[in-house]
Design an enzyme around this catalytic site. Structure first.
Site, PDB file in Angstrom:
ATOM      1  N   LYS A  52      20.022 -31.796 -21.197  1.00  0.00           N
ATOM      2  CA  LYS A  52      21.307 -31.374 -21.704  1.00  0.00           C
ATOM      3  C   LYS A  52      21.579 -29.894 -21.435  1.00  0.00           C
ATOM      4  O   LYS A  52      22.722 -29.455 -21.378  1.00  0.00           O
ATOM      5  CB  LYS A  52      21.348 -31.576 -23.233  1.00  0.00           C
ATOM      6  CG  LYS A  52      21.128 -32.974 -23.700  1.00  0.00           C
ATOM      7  CD  LYS A  52      21.113 -32.976 -25.252  1.00  0.00           C
ATOM      8  CE  LYS A  52      20.747 -34.322 -25.788  1.00  0.00           C
ATOM      9  NZ  LYS A  52      20.546 -34.277 -27.255  1.00  0.00           N
ATOM     10  N   ASP A 109      19.468 -24.663 -16.849  1.00  0.00           N
ATOM     11  CA  ASP A 109      19.706 -23.532 -17.738  1.00  0.00           C
ATOM     12  C   ASP A 109      18.547 -22.535 -17.658  1.00  0.00           C
ATOM     13  O   ASP A 109      18.754 -21.338 -17.617  1.00  0.00           O
ATOM     14  CB  ASP A 109      19.919 -24.012 -19.192  1.00  0.00           C
ATOM     15  CG  ASP A 109      18.812 -24.940 -19.675  1.00  0.00           C
ATOM     16  OD1 ASP A 109      18.053 -25.463 -18.839  1.00  0.00           O
ATOM     17  OD2 ASP A 109      18.707 -25.149 -20.897  1.00  0.00           O
ATOM     18  N   ASP A 112      11.050 -22.261 -17.105  1.00  0.00           N
ATOM     19  CA  ASP A 112      10.070 -21.657 -18.004  1.00  0.00           C
ATOM     20  C   ASP A 112       8.691 -21.750 -17.322  1.00  0.00           C
ATOM     21  O   ASP A 112       8.367 -20.926 -16.466  1.00  0.00           O
ATOM     22  CB  ASP A 112      10.122 -22.478 -19.309  1.00  0.00           C
ATOM     23  CG  ASP A 112       9.598 -21.740 -20.509  1.00  0.00           C
ATOM     24  OD1 ASP A 112       8.541 -21.115 -20.396  1.00  0.00           O
ATOM     25  OD2 ASP A 112      10.226 -21.804 -21.583  1.00  0.00           O
ATOM     26  N   PHE A 161      11.667 -16.993 -27.083  1.00  0.00           N
ATOM     27  CA  PHE A 161      12.369 -18.254 -27.320  1.00  0.00           C
ATOM     28  C   PHE A 161      13.863 -17.963 -27.411  1.00  0.00           C
ATOM     29  O   PHE A 161      14.312 -17.261 -28.313  1.00  0.00           O
ATOM     30  CB  PHE A 161      11.871 -18.912 -28.605  1.00  0.00           C
ATOM     31  CG  PHE A 161      12.424 -20.297 -28.786  1.00  0.00           C
ATOM     32  CD1 PHE A 161      11.806 -21.383 -28.196  1.00  0.00           C
ATOM     33  CD2 PHE A 161      13.597 -20.508 -29.512  1.00  0.00           C
ATOM     34  CE1 PHE A 161      12.335 -22.664 -28.341  1.00  0.00           C
ATOM     35  CE2 PHE A 161      14.137 -21.775 -29.657  1.00  0.00           C
ATOM     36  CZ  PHE A 161      13.496 -22.859 -29.061  1.00  0.00           C
ATOM     37  N   VAL A 162      14.609 -18.488 -26.441  1.00  0.00           N
ATOM     38  CA  VAL A 162      16.038 -18.173 -26.404  1.00  0.00           C
ATOM     39  C   VAL A 162      16.903 -19.394 -26.723  1.00  0.00           C
ATOM     40  O   VAL A 162      16.511 -20.535 -26.471  1.00  0.00           O
ATOM     41  CB  VAL A 162      16.454 -17.582 -25.030  1.00  0.00           C
ATOM     42  CG1 VAL A 162      16.008 -16.142 -24.912  1.00  0.00           C
ATOM     43  CG2 VAL A 162      15.919 -18.408 -23.862  1.00  0.00           C
TER      44      VAL A 162
HETATM   45  C1  PRP Z   1      14.345 -27.314 -20.831  1.00  0.00           C
HETATM   46  C2  PRP Z   1      15.149 -26.783 -19.645  1.00  0.00           C
HETATM   47  C3  PRP Z   1      14.322 -27.179 -18.456  1.00  0.00           C
HETATM   48  C4  PRP Z   1      12.907 -27.174 -18.998  1.00  0.00           C
HETATM   49  C5  PRP Z   1      12.219 -25.909 -18.559  1.00  0.00           C
HETATM   50  O1  PRP Z   1      14.712 -28.630 -21.064  1.00  0.00           O
HETATM   51  O2  PRP Z   1      16.451 -27.318 -19.586  1.00  0.00           O
HETATM   52  O3  PRP Z   1      14.661 -28.456 -17.978  1.00  0.00           O
HETATM   53  O4  PRP Z   1      12.979 -27.193 -20.436  1.00  0.00           O
HETATM   54  O5  PRP Z   1      10.909 -25.871 -19.025  1.00  0.00           O
HETATM   55  P1  PRP Z   1       9.643 -25.824 -18.069  1.00  0.00           P
HETATM   56  O6  PRP Z   1       9.953 -24.902 -16.910  1.00  0.00           O
HETATM   57  O7  PRP Z   1       8.551 -25.274 -18.950  1.00  0.00           O
HETATM   58  O8  PRP Z   1       9.331 -27.205 -17.610  1.00  0.00           O
HETATM   59  P2  PRP Z   1      14.303 -29.446 -22.387  1.00  0.00           P
HETATM   60  O9  PRP Z   1      13.148 -30.329 -22.074  1.00  0.00           O
HETATM   61  O10 PRP Z   1      14.151 -28.487 -23.522  1.00  0.00           O
HETATM   62  O11 PRP Z   1      15.537 -30.416 -22.610  1.00  0.00           O
HETATM   63  P3  PRP Z   1      17.097 -30.072 -22.872  1.00  0.00           P
HETATM   64  O12 PRP Z   1      17.652 -29.461 -21.599  1.00  0.00           O
HETATM   65  O13 PRP Z   1      17.709 -31.410 -23.171  1.00  0.00           O
HETATM   66  O14 PRP Z   1      17.170 -29.120 -24.034  1.00  0.00           O
END
Ligand code: PRP
Length: 184
Positions: A52, A109, A112, A161-162
């Site tokens: 999302k 977005d 990480d 944590f953002v």
């Molecule tokens: C977040 C973000 C990336 C991922 C990055 O998604 O959108 O897809 O984490 O993290 P990484 O580089 O450590 O793998 P999340 O799983 O939180 O889902 P969301 O987008 O639905 O919030």
């Protein structure tokens, strides 16, 4: 900082501070739109939102692309460990379009650890797109565990944590127009 940013900040005592204002985001998104548009003078890329978190950035970025393009959506579920993603990604909602021989741009977005993106790139490369590029609004350089190519980055950010502009805390705060930090 715009009035909206201030208003949100004053309204919610859990938000500690703003890291990137909505004005800064919008300026950078416009720049990225121009840079990305230059790369595709003769093709119609498919611009993919990773749900999302990528949805806000995707919506704004599209409106800054001057080239003809299509959009699509991909929903993945990462199996998070205690604090970070495990890298095991399951596609919950697949793309509607066939990407074989197409130019594809993934819109994230945040990158990480890089695990989600690395896994996703592997899955999508197997479908033989003509090109596969990544644009991420936020890049947590110091958190990287897996080396993944990110073609366009909005902002390099510290390992904090953002929230906001698509990013959540327990599914809340995605609507904030800025990127902020919660009180620790
Ligand atoms: C977040 C973000 C990336 C991922 C990055 O998604 O959108 O897809 O984490 O993290 P990484 O580089 O450590 O793998 P999340 O799983 O939180 O889902 P969301 O987008 O639905 O919030």
């Amino acid at each position: 900082m715009t009035f909206d940013d201030q208003e949100y900040l004053q309204r919610d005592p859990l938000i500690d501070r703003i890291l990137i204002t909505s004005d800064e985001i919008q300026r950078r998104v416009a720049e990225l739109g121009r840079e990305i548009s230059k790369e595709y003078p003769h093709s119609v890329p498919i611009v993919v939102s990773i749900l999302k978190g990528g949805v806000m950035f995707h919506a704004d970025l599209q409106r800054r692309l001057s080239v003809l393009h299509e959009i699509d959506f991909l929903s993945v579920s990462s199996y998070h460990g205690r604090t970070e993603s495990s890298g095991v990604v399951r596609i919950v909602k697949d793309l509607k379009e066939n990407i074989t021989d197409r130019d594809v741009i993934l819109v994230e977005d945040i990158v990480d650890t890089g695990r989600t993106l690395s896994y996703l790139l592997e899955i999508l490369r197997a479908r033989r797109p003509r090109s596969l590029k990544v644009v991420a609004l936020l890049n947590k350089v110091d958190a990287r565990v897996v080396d993944v190519p990110v073609d366009w980055v909005g902002f390099d950010i510290p390992n904090e944590f953002v929230i906001g502009y698509g990013l959540d805390w327990q599914e809340k705060y995605r609507n904030l127009p800025f990127v902020g930090v919660l009180k620790g």
